[in-house]
Design an enzyme around this catalytic site. Structure first.
Site, PDB file in Angstrom:
ATOM      1  N   ASN A  90     -20.613  11.888  -1.164  1.00 47.32           N
ATOM      2  CA  ASN A  90     -20.279  10.464  -1.303  1.00 47.32           C
ATOM      3  C   ASN A  90     -20.822   9.998  -2.650  1.00 47.32           C
ATOM      4  O   ASN A  90     -21.828  10.541  -3.129  1.00 47.32           O
ATOM      5  CB  ASN A  90     -20.932   9.666  -0.151  1.00 47.32           C
ATOM      6  N   ARG A 134       0.835  -1.211   0.000  1.00 49.56           N
ATOM      7  CA  ARG A 134       0.000   0.000   0.000  1.00 49.56           C
ATOM      8  C   ARG A 134       0.864   1.252   0.000  1.00 49.56           C
ATOM      9  O   ARG A 134       0.526   2.260  -0.621  1.00 49.56           O
ATOM     10  CB  ARG A 134      -0.934  -0.011   1.216  1.00 49.56           C
ATOM     11  N   ASN A 142      -8.165   8.693   7.121  1.00 50.67           N
ATOM     12  CA  ASN A 142      -7.173   8.231   6.158  1.00 50.67           C
ATOM     13  C   ASN A 142      -5.770   8.244   6.758  1.00 50.67           C
ATOM     14  O   ASN A 142      -5.401   9.173   7.471  1.00 50.67           O
ATOM     15  CB  ASN A 142      -7.221   9.092   4.891  1.00 50.67           C
ATOM     16  N   HIS A 174      -6.962   7.502  12.546  1.00 51.17           N
ATOM     17  CA  HIS A 174      -6.526   6.108  12.412  1.00 51.17           C
ATOM     18  C   HIS A 174      -5.024   6.000  12.194  1.00 51.17           C
ATOM     19  O   HIS A 174      -4.537   4.987  11.680  1.00 51.17           O
ATOM     20  CB  HIS A 174      -7.311   5.408  11.290  1.00 51.17           C
TER      21      HIS A 174
HETATM   22  P1  OAD Z   1     -14.814   2.909   3.232  1.00 45.75           P
HETATM   23  O1  OAD Z   1     -14.047   2.177   2.188  1.00 45.75           O
HETATM   24  O2  OAD Z   1     -15.554   2.108   4.232  1.00 45.75           O
HETATM   25  O3  OAD Z   1     -15.837   3.915   2.550  1.00 45.75           O
HETATM   26  C1  OAD Z   1     -15.468   4.725   1.488  1.00 45.75           C
HETATM   27  C2  OAD Z   1     -16.667   5.533   1.094  1.00 45.75           C
HETATM   28  O4  OAD Z   1     -16.257   6.430   0.066  1.00 45.75           O
HETATM   29  C3  OAD Z   1     -17.830   4.711   0.538  1.00 45.75           C
HETATM   30  O5  OAD Z   1     -19.022   5.131   1.197  1.00 45.75           O
HETATM   31  C4  OAD Z   1     -17.874   5.067  -0.954  1.00 45.75           C
HETATM   32  O6  OAD Z   1     -19.211   5.116  -1.444  1.00 45.75           O
HETATM   33  C5  OAD Z   1     -17.243   6.450  -0.952  1.00 45.75           C
HETATM   34  N1  OAD Z   1     -16.512   6.823  -2.180  1.00 45.75           N
HETATM   35  C6  OAD Z   1     -15.790   6.053  -3.022  1.00 45.75           C
HETATM   36  N2  OAD Z   1     -15.214   6.779  -3.996  1.00 45.75           N
HETATM   37  C7  OAD Z   1     -15.583   8.074  -3.767  1.00 45.75           C
HETATM   38  C8  OAD Z   1     -15.302   9.323  -4.404  1.00 45.75           C
HETATM   39  N3  OAD Z   1     -14.533   9.405  -5.502  1.00 45.75           N
HETATM   40  N4  OAD Z   1     -15.875  10.450  -3.895  1.00 45.75           N
HETATM   41  C9  OAD Z   1     -16.673  10.398  -2.791  1.00 45.75           C
HETATM   42  N5  OAD Z   1     -16.965   9.237  -2.140  1.00 45.75           N
HETATM   43  C10 OAD Z   1     -16.417   8.100  -2.610  1.00 45.75           C
HETATM   44  O7  OAD Z   1     -13.743   3.896   3.923  1.00 45.75           O
HETATM   45  P2  OAD Z   1     -13.808   4.577   5.366  1.00 45.75           P
HETATM   46  O8  OAD Z   1     -15.187   5.017   5.683  1.00 45.75           O
HETATM   47  O9  OAD Z   1     -12.725   5.581   5.372  1.00 45.75           O
HETATM   48  O10 OAD Z   1      -9.764   1.705   9.286  1.00 45.75           O
HETATM   49  O11 OAD Z   1     -13.417   3.374   6.298  1.00 45.75           O
HETATM   50  C11 OAD Z   1     -13.237   3.618   7.674  1.00 45.75           C
HETATM   51  C12 OAD Z   1     -12.122   2.755   8.195  1.00 45.75           C
HETATM   52  O12 OAD Z   1     -12.372   1.392   7.848  1.00 45.75           O
HETATM   53  C13 OAD Z   1     -10.763   3.031   7.589  1.00 45.75           C
HETATM   54  O13 OAD Z   1     -10.093   4.131   8.178  1.00 45.75           O
HETATM   55  C14 OAD Z   1     -10.041   1.759   7.876  1.00 45.75           C
HETATM   56  C15 OAD Z   1     -11.100   0.773   7.488  1.00 45.75           C
HETATM   57  O14 OAD Z   1     -11.020  -0.470   8.098  1.00 45.75           O
HETATM   58  C16 OAD Z   1      -8.627   1.204   9.720  1.00 45.75           C
HETATM   59  O15 OAD Z   1      -7.759   0.783   8.983  1.00 45.75           O
HETATM   60  C17 OAD Z   1      -8.530   1.223  11.201  1.00 45.75           C
END
Ligand code: OAD
Length: 250
Positions: A220, A78, A106, A125
């Protein structure tokens, strides 16, 4: 949609204590994989990490104990992707604003690379840009993203070195979480960008803002929260939508 963008843009321009809260979707257009695939997954989201990899094996203390080499190799893979990534229009739009606090889940540095001051970005995180000792000695090392070191022991105490990110089952960094909570409490506007809002306690900042009657604007590609009268939800890519939302701020 253009009417919603107009209302949101005016709220953003008028906010006196604005805060952003972002997730992996903010960095998706920079080529960084998200974690969860939504129902209407775009091509970008089809490479969502937790669709192909098991978080229990790669993002937990148990997984690290079972196969530390595999965990380090995965983070280094990554890191190499991040090494060549550049901030997208959404990072640059947020990064140019002054007077904003950016709370992010992030572990990349693309908000800072987009112009945000380090002290204005709260990484709930952790960060993939540093390694730390898996023990208690506190030793830290900056990582060369192009050429990250493999599995190794802490030079100070001999325990394993590991990425400075938060794994499942671990506590969030206290200073960042406390400051994030205070900032959201003071905020009159919370701009939520690209998070599935599924991982707590970070995701709890959104209902906390809603309960305080703070204006919440969500950007989103997919629906991520239940509709609420305090939420304006704009469906679209962060890199397309954010420059429109900040049109009165330049
Ligand atoms: P997710 O992967 O769970 O969610 C990403 C979100 O971004 C989704 O709701 C998509 O619909 C949206 N998305 C994708 N592309 C996009 C774009 N170009 N513009 C706007 N929205 C978009 O990611 P997080 O919510 O960040 O934790 O996940 C939370 C945590 O889960 C992360 O920090 C990580 C993971 O496990 C750890 O590693 C502790």
């Amino acid at each position: 949609m253009s009417e919603l963008i107009e209302i949101a843009a005016q709220k953003i321009a008028a906010a006196s204590h604005p805060v952003s809260f972002s997730g992996a979707g903010l960095s998706a257009e920079s080529g960084i994989d998200t974690f969860r695939q939504s129902d209407n997954a775009t091509d970008t989201e089809k490479s969502a990490l937790w669709s192909s990899f098991d978080p229990a094996k790669l993002a937990s203390q148990e997984g690290f104990s079972a196969d530390p080499g595999m965990v380090i190799d995965w983070y280094n893979w990554r890191r190499k992707t991040l090494a060549d990534a550049v901030p997208n229009l959404a990072h640059e739009t947020l990064g140019r604003q002054r007077g904003w606090v950016h709370i992010t889940q992030n572990v990349d540095n693309l908000l800072e690379a987009g112009g945000a001051y380090e002290e204005d970005v709260l990484h709930l995180h952790g960060s993939i840009l540093t390694d730390r000792c898996n023990g208690e000695c506190g030793h830290k090392e900056v990582v060369d993203l192009h050429n990250p070191k493999g599995l190794r022991d802490c030079p100070q105490c001999g325990r394993r070195m590991r990425p400075s990110v938060v794994w499942f089952g671990e506590s969030l960094p206290t200073i960042a979480l406390n400051r994030a909570t205070v900032e959201v409490e003071k905020a009159d506007l919370l701009l939520v960008v690209g998070t599935s809002a599924q991982v707590y306690p970070a995701a709890g900042l959104i209902p906390f803002a809603i309960e305080s009657n703070t204006d919440v604007i969500i950007v989103n590609t997919d629906r991520s929260l239940k509709p609420d009268e305090n939420i304006i939800e704009i469906l679209g890519k962060a890199g397309d939508v954010l420059p429109q939302l900040f049109k009165y701020c330049f």
